[in-house]
Design a protein around this motif. Structure first.
Motif, mmCIF file in Angstrom:
data_model
loop_
_atom_site.group_PDB
_atom_site.id
_atom_site.type_symbol
_atom_site.label_atom_id
_atom_site.label_comp_id
_atom_site.label_asym_id
_atom_site.label_seq_id
_atom_site.Cartn_x
_atom_site.Cartn_y
_atom_site.Cartn_z
ATOM 1 N N TRP A 23 0.920 -1.240 -0.078
ATOM 2 C CA TRP A 23 -0.216 -0.144 -0.085
ATOM 3 C C TRP A 23 0.744 1.257 0.129
ATOM 4 N N ALA A 24 2.116 1.174 0.501
ATOM 5 C CA ALA A 24 2.856 2.160 0.592
ATOM 6 C C ALA A 24 3.674 2.834 -0.737
ATOM 7 N N GLY A 25 3.704 2.180 -1.898
ATOM 8 C CA GLY A 25 4.068 2.554 -3.121
ATOM 9 C C GLY A 25 4.411 1.391 -3.889
ATOM 10 N N SER A 26 4.959 1.652 -5.172
ATOM 11 C CA SER A 26 5.333 0.923 -6.321
ATOM 12 C C SER A 26 6.426 -0.071 -5.807
ATOM 13 N N PRO A 27 6.533 -1.125 -6.295
ATOM 14 C CA PRO A 27 7.784 -1.942 -6.146
ATOM 15 C C PRO A 27 8.954 -1.286 -6.297
ATOM 16 N N VAL A 28 9.153 -0.164 -7.160
ATOM 17 C CA VAL A 28 10.447 0.587 -7.391
ATOM 18 C C VAL A 28 10.654 1.235 -6.329
ATOM 19 N N PRO A 53 -1.990 -3.276 17.529
ATOM 20 C CA PRO A 53 -1.427 -4.593 18.174
ATOM 21 C C PRO A 53 -0.977 -5.492 17.356
ATOM 22 N N SER A 54 -1.778 -5.660 16.027
ATOM 23 C CA SER A 54 -1.329 -6.530 15.015
ATOM 24 C C SER A 54 0.077 -6.837 14.639
ATOM 25 N N GLY A 55 0.682 -5.647 14.971
ATOM 26 C CA GLY A 55 2.219 -5.572 14.432
ATOM 27 C C GLY A 55 2.307 -5.266 12.829
ATOM 28 N N LEU A 56 1.596 -5.214 12.070
ATOM 29 C CA LEU A 56 1.559 -4.729 10.745
ATOM 30 C C LEU A 56 1.521 -3.493 10.438
ATOM 31 N N PRO A 57 2.465 -2.895 9.784
ATOM 32 C CA PRO A 57 2.616 -1.586 9.603
ATOM 33 C C PRO A 57 1.438 -0.787 9.024
ATOM 34 N N VAL A 58 0.892 0.230 9.408
ATOM 35 C CA VAL A 58 -0.205 1.107 8.723
ATOM 36 C C VAL A 58 0.319 2.399 8.570
ATOM 37 N N GLU A 69 23.511 18.530 8.017
ATOM 38 C CA GLU A 69 24.538 18.656 9.197
ATOM 39 C C GLU A 69 23.303 19.064 10.335
ATOM 40 N N GLY A 70 23.181 18.476 11.611
ATOM 41 C CA GLY A 70 22.433 19.072 12.570
ATOM 42 C C GLY A 70 21.042 19.093 12.593
ATOM 43 N N VAL A 71 20.531 18.211 11.607
ATOM 44 C CA VAL A 71 19.141 18.162 11.534
ATOM 45 C C VAL A 71 18.668 16.682 11.039
ATOM 46 N N GLY A 72 17.571 16.502 11.666
ATOM 47 C CA GLY A 72 16.841 15.297 11.377
ATOM 48 C C GLY A 72 15.820 15.491 10.177
ATOM 49 N N THR A 73 16.160 14.928 8.981
ATOM 50 C CA THR A 73 15.265 14.985 7.820
ATOM 51 C C THR A 73 14.204 14.041 7.613
ATOM 52 N N LEU A 74 12.898 14.302 7.769
ATOM 53 C CA LEU A 74 11.757 13.454 7.709
ATOM 54 C C LEU A 74 11.544 13.311 6.370
ATOM 55 N N TRP A 75 11.358 12.116 5.742
ATOM 56 C CA TRP A 75 10.906 11.793 4.519
ATOM 57 C C TRP A 75 10.333 10.410 4.239
ATOM 58 N N GLN A 76 9.676 10.327 3.054
ATOM 59 C CA GLN A 76 8.963 9.033 2.661
ATOM 60 C C GLN A 76 8.033 8.813 3.608
ATOM 61 N N LEU A 77 7.285 9.867 4.189
ATOM 62 C CA LEU A 77 6.286 9.481 5.367
ATOM 63 C C LEU A 77 4.884 9.140 4.395
ATOM 64 N N THR A 78 4.132 7.859 4.765
ATOM 65 C CA THR A 78 3.033 7.720 4.178
ATOM 66 C C THR A 78 2.228 6.608 5.200
ATOM 67 N N VAL A 79 0.788 7.104 5.073
ATOM 68 C CA VAL A 79 -0.204 6.251 6.074
ATOM 69 C C VAL A 79 -0.750 5.452 5.067
ATOM 70 N N HIS A 80 -1.269 4.308 5.420
ATOM 71 C CA HIS A 80 -2.046 3.432 4.504
ATOM 72 C C HIS A 80 -3.657 4.277 4.306
ATOM 73 N N PRO A 81 -3.664 4.190 2.864
ATOM 74 C CA PRO A 81 -4.905 5.293 2.210
ATOM 75 C C PRO A 81 -5.914 4.845 3.144
ATOM 76 N N ALA A 82 -6.458 3.556 3.449
ATOM 77 C CA ALA A 82 -7.895 3.551 4.182
ATOM 78 C C ALA A 82 -7.770 4.172 5.701
ATOM 79 N N LEU A 83 -6.860 4.515 6.019
ATOM 80 C CA LEU A 83 -6.514 4.971 7.325
ATOM 81 C C LEU A 83 -6.066 6.443 7.600
ATOM 82 N N VAL A 93 4.668 11.475 12.746
ATOM 83 C CA VAL A 93 5.755 12.747 12.624
ATOM 84 C C VAL A 93 6.291 12.572 14.046
ATOM 85 N N HIS A 94 5.279 12.468 15.068
ATOM 86 C CA HIS A 94 6.075 12.506 16.667
ATOM 87 C C HIS A 94 6.787 11.491 16.928
#
Length: 174
Positions: A23-28, A53-58, A69-83, A93-94
């Motif tokens: 659900w998170a994206g293409s095979p590429v 609790p199922s342990g499956l990523p949503v 330098e000195g920064v945490g760069t958040l990227w490729q953030l995605t949530v299951h489309p149904a949720l 994000v938190h």
């Protein structure tokens, strides 16, 4: 209206998780995520999975500590489309910000496509402030199976981090 409380946890994404993340994206894209997991073993990035609790990523997403330098760069953030629009993106994000703080860094940064107003609204609500624009590009799998090069313009947003990561997620439903 009934309140439904679902316990979420954030943990490291594993190679074994990838088969349940179509659900998170293409095979590429998932091949790219697999390469990022190799970087995680080297400590260059964190790649998170948000799970009930199922342990499956949503929801999944990364924090790159080498992008700037000195920064945490958040990227490729995605949530299951149904949720989406249930607060899971906020939780992700938190959790990512918590990882940045755990590295002793006080600033997080991310880029959001200018054609994605829903994500931009989320980052605005979470205290991120626009600090510039930049072109970005990547390869993705087209419906016909070919790989196409995708180019876009992103708004760069940053945030000074404070303490506090949510532990519970509540969503009210009918």
């Amino acid at each position: 209206m009934t309140a439904v409380v679902v316990e979420l946890s954030a943990r490291d994404l594993t190679h074994a998780d990838l088969e349940s993340c179509a659900w998170a994206g293409s095979p590429v894209h998932l091949a790219s995520v697999a390469r990022q997991l190799d970087r995680a073993r080297l400590g260059e990035v964190d790649y998170l999975a948000v799970c009930p609790p199922s342990g499956l990523p949503v929801a999944i997403g990364g924090v790159d500590y080498r992008a700037r330098e000195g920064v945490g760069t958040l990227w490729q953030l995605t949530v299951h489309p149904a949720l989406r629009s249930c607060g899971i993106g906020t939780f992700l994000v938190h959790a990512a910000e918590g990882r940045v703080r755990a590295r002793g860094l006080r600033r997080a940064e991310l880029s959001v496509e200018e054609t994605n107003p829903r994500a931009r609204a989320l980052y605005d609500r979470l205290g991120y402030v626009a600090s510039g624009r930049r072109p970005e590009s990547w390869d993705e799998l087209a419906p016909d199976g070919s790989v196409r090069h995708y180019e876009t313009v992103c708004t760069v947003m940053s945030k000074d981090l404070e303490s506090g990561v949510p532990r519970r997620w509540t969503h009210e439903s009918d």
